[in-house]
Design a protein around this motif. Structure first.
Motif, mmCIF file in Angstrom:
data_model
loop_
_atom_site.group_PDB
_atom_site.id
_atom_site.type_symbol
_atom_site.label_atom_id
_atom_site.label_comp_id
_atom_site.label_asym_id
_atom_site.label_seq_id
_atom_site.Cartn_x
_atom_site.Cartn_y
_atom_site.Cartn_z
ATOM 1 N N PHE A 108 11.369 -9.584 6.110
ATOM 2 C CA PHE A 108 11.704 -8.275 5.560
ATOM 3 C C PHE A 108 10.600 -7.269 5.867
ATOM 4 O O PHE A 108 10.860 -6.153 6.320
ATOM 5 N N ALA A 109 9.350 -7.685 5.635
ATOM 6 C CA ALA A 109 8.220 -6.764 5.796
ATOM 7 C C ALA A 109 8.053 -6.319 7.239
ATOM 8 O O ALA A 109 7.843 -5.133 7.522
ATOM 9 N N ALA A 146 9.968 2.938 0.107
ATOM 10 C CA ALA A 146 8.533 2.807 -0.144
ATOM 11 C C ALA A 146 8.277 2.002 -1.412
ATOM 12 O O ALA A 146 7.444 1.080 -1.424
ATOM 13 N N ALA A 147 8.985 2.341 -2.481
ATOM 14 C CA ALA A 147 8.795 1.649 -3.754
ATOM 15 C C ALA A 147 9.334 0.225 -3.693
ATOM 16 O O ALA A 147 8.738 -0.702 -4.253
ATOM 17 N N PHE A 148 10.453 0.026 -2.994
ATOM 18 C CA PHE A 148 11.034 -1.319 -2.921
ATOM 19 C C PHE A 148 10.143 -2.259 -2.121
ATOM 20 O O PHE A 148 9.945 -3.414 -2.501
ATOM 21 N N THR A 149 9.601 -1.785 -1.003
ATOM 22 C CA THR A 149 8.700 -2.635 -0.238
ATOM 23 C C THR A 149 7.436 -2.940 -1.047
ATOM 24 O O THR A 149 6.874 -4.037 -0.939
ATOM 25 N N THR A 150 7.003 -1.979 -1.866
ATOM 26 C CA THR A 150 5.856 -2.229 -2.741
ATOM 27 C C THR A 150 6.178 -3.316 -3.754
ATOM 28 O O THR A 150 5.341 -4.183 -4.040
ATOM 29 N N ILE A 151 7.380 -3.282 -4.299
ATOM 30 C CA ILE A 151 7.817 -4.317 -5.243
ATOM 31 C C ILE A 151 7.730 -5.704 -4.596
ATOM 32 O O ILE A 151 7.223 -6.662 -5.194
ATOM 33 N N ILE A 152 8.207 -5.799 -3.361
ATOM 34 C CA ILE A 152 8.178 -7.085 -2.653
ATOM 35 C C ILE A 152 6.740 -7.527 -2.399
ATOM 36 O O ILE A 152 6.375 -8.687 -2.623
ATOM 37 N N GLN A 164 0.825 -1.221 0.000
ATOM 38 C CA GLN A 164 0.000 0.000 0.000
ATOM 39 C C GLN A 164 0.852 1.260 0.000
ATOM 40 O O GLN A 164 0.557 2.231 -0.714
ATOM 41 N N VAL A 165 1.879 1.293 0.836
ATOM 42 C CA VAL A 165 2.707 2.491 0.962
ATOM 43 C C VAL A 165 3.793 2.462 -0.108
ATOM 44 O O VAL A 165 4.814 1.804 0.023
ATOM 45 N N GLY A 166 3.549 3.156 -1.169
ATOM 46 C CA GLY A 166 4.499 3.203 -2.284
ATOM 47 C C GLY A 166 4.626 4.603 -2.835
ATOM 48 O O GLY A 166 4.475 5.600 -2.118
ATOM 49 N N THR A 167 4.873 4.687 -4.125
ATOM 50 C CA THR A 167 5.062 5.999 -4.748
ATOM 51 C C THR A 167 3.807 6.862 -4.648
ATOM 52 O O THR A 167 3.891 8.083 -4.680
#
Length: 491
Positions: free
Chosen positions: A212-213, A364-370, A80-83
């Protein structure tokens, strides 16, 4: 290429316009808010206690039996928390004025009821895959709940394309662009680092994703929000006027900005609601994949966890970005997107501001990728089993590398389009199964919380295989042994 981009853009203007997905998603949230008697308000305190009462950043290892409730929530928030929280809100404000934030809040408030319902259905219709791992998501409640495998297949294909491939390509591009702008790092270098890090986590499977999360997501959110609070304290005398502009701008955008942004109320609503829904993902069918594998004593517990996830996404992280833009006076009608956010933080932090935003955007974007990889992988397993999972992982890494240095407007438009298309089958299922959601919520409040034997009649109006699936869900979820976290035994 330009012609195709224009065609997709026209489709998106309809799909995400005021007569399609916006009223559908908001309407669904309003519908469930009333059906569940505003559970997002009545049970909000209990939801916070459930999530943070026994919080642990080093919980039990995830595996065949799923994740802990907090790990599942962290994985959902990662997506949810991304770009959208850093760049999307800035775009909404640039196009719709500060009043767009009010409509974001309103959409998120009703969206809490929708995401609560999605999480419950994901829990009720979760199952085991061919390797014995707990799995679930919209494809399963569409298939077993509605009894429509074709619709479930359509959803899975749309999600794999939207999140696994195109969506992650967009996230990679955001990271590479931000690091090139802030630190002068060439985009191919950023791409290489990105696929090495992502590949390391992908290989580790659910255990590494959960680990990781649960560590990275809270840290990422805390650092970003603390940075925003620092700037707000530095500009504390502008806070009152900021909130005034938000509420006035919701109904009179020109008055809130002195005419700098020539937005109408219609535009404030459109951009606020659309970007808000795009950020919190309520009704989109993505986060249920994480909530489905949570180890909880009752489906409604994970529904409450989902409510907290949306609250953090919109009312904490997204709002932090909006307030920084406002208190620093950065909303000038010229800048938009991540540039506007970077300018706002630069005004508040000086030269370090741009780098701070770039680093936060990376996490933010990397965690969204995962998170998105995990969601898409669940659907790959639903469609093909494990035999194509390694191939899928490699394709995702290729898309990440390509996206890091190739910015194509068509890719961004396609991401919006496929995100919108996957909403439709999910919403059909969520509304179609609303009686199960209301029964589960009533069972939780009237029996489970009173320590009475809970008997959720999920099979009352189902027949055949759907009834047997629902009965097995009932046997598992409503037994009295609260310490028993063993997963459902499949027939």
């Amino acid at each position: 290429m330009e012609q195709l981009t224009q065609i997709v853009s026209n489709i998106n203007s309809i799909l995400w316009g005021p007569w399609c997905l916006i009223p559908i998603l908001v309407g669904t949230g309003i519908f469930f808010s009333f059906k569940l008697r505003f559970v997002q308000v009545r049970q909000f305190g209990r939801a916070m206690k459930h999530v943070f009462g026994n919080i642990s950043f080093n919980g039990e290892k995830a595996g065949k039996h799923g994740m802990t409730s907090f790990q599942s929530l962290a994985t959902a928030i990662a997506a949810q928390v991304g770009t959208g929280n850093l760049a999307g809100v800035a775009t909404a404000m640039a196009m719709g004025g500060p009043g767009a934030i009010f409509w974001m809040w309103l959409a998120a408030f009703f969206g809490m009821a929708t995401i609560f319902s999605e999480a419950i259905l994901a829990q009720l219709y979760r199952t085991r895959d061919n390797e014995g791992h707990i799995t679930g998501g919209p494809a399963y409640y569409i298939s077993y709940g509605l009894g429509s495998k074709p619709l479930a297949t359509i959803f899975s294909v749309m999600l794999i394309i939207a999140l696994g491939f195109i969506g992650n390509m967009v996230q990679a591009n955001s990271i590479a662009t931000a690091f090139e702008s802030a630190f002068g790092i060439p985009t191919p270098v950023s791409g290489l680092i990105l696929i090495l890090l992502a590949g390391f986590i992908f290989i580790g499977g659910i255990k590494r994703i959960a680990s990781f999360a649960e560590k990275m997501v809270p840290l990422m959110a805390l650092i970003y929000v603390m940075g925003a609070i620092f700037i707000m304290l530095m500009c504390w005398d502008n806070i009152l006027s900021t909130f005034e502009a938000i509420f006035i701008g919701a109904f009179n955008p020109s008055a809130a900005t002195g005419g700098v942004i020539g937005a109408s109320v219609k535009e404030a609503i459109r951009y606020g609601v659309a970007r808000g829904l795009f950020s919190n993902e309520a009704g989109m069918g993505s986060t249920p994949h994480a909530h489905a594998i949570a180890r909880v004593n009752h489906p409604a517990e994970q529904g409450l966890a989902a409510v907290v996830g949306l609250f953090i996404d919109t009312f904490v992280v997204l709002t932090a970005t909006a307030l920084v833009i406002m208190v620093t006076g950065s909303l000038n009608g010229v800048d938009t997107g991540i540039v506007l956010t970077q300018n706002a933080f630069s005004k508040g932090m000086g030269v370090a501001g741009s780098g701070f935003v770039a680093c936060c955007l990376f996490f933010a974007a990397f965690t969204t990728i995962i998170g998105w990889y995990f969601f898409a992988a669940q659907n790959v397993k639903y469609l093909f089993g494990y035999r194509f999972l390694n191939v899928f992982s490699v394709i995702v890494l290729v898309f990440l590398m390509t996206g890091s240095f190739l910015k194509v407007d068509l890719v961004w438009e396609l991401a919006d389009m496929f995100n919108g298309l996957m909403v439709i089958p999910n919403i059909i299922a969520v509304i179609g199964l609303y009686k199960l959601v209301t029964k589960a919520c009533a069972d939780y409040e009237n029996k489970f919380l009173k320590n009475e034997p809970a008997h959720f009649g999920a099979s009352e109006k189902l027949t055949g295989k759907m009834a047997r699936v629902a009965i097995r869900r009932r046997r598992h979820y409503f037994r009295n042994d609260k310490d028993n976290h063993e997963p459902l035994d499949e027939e």
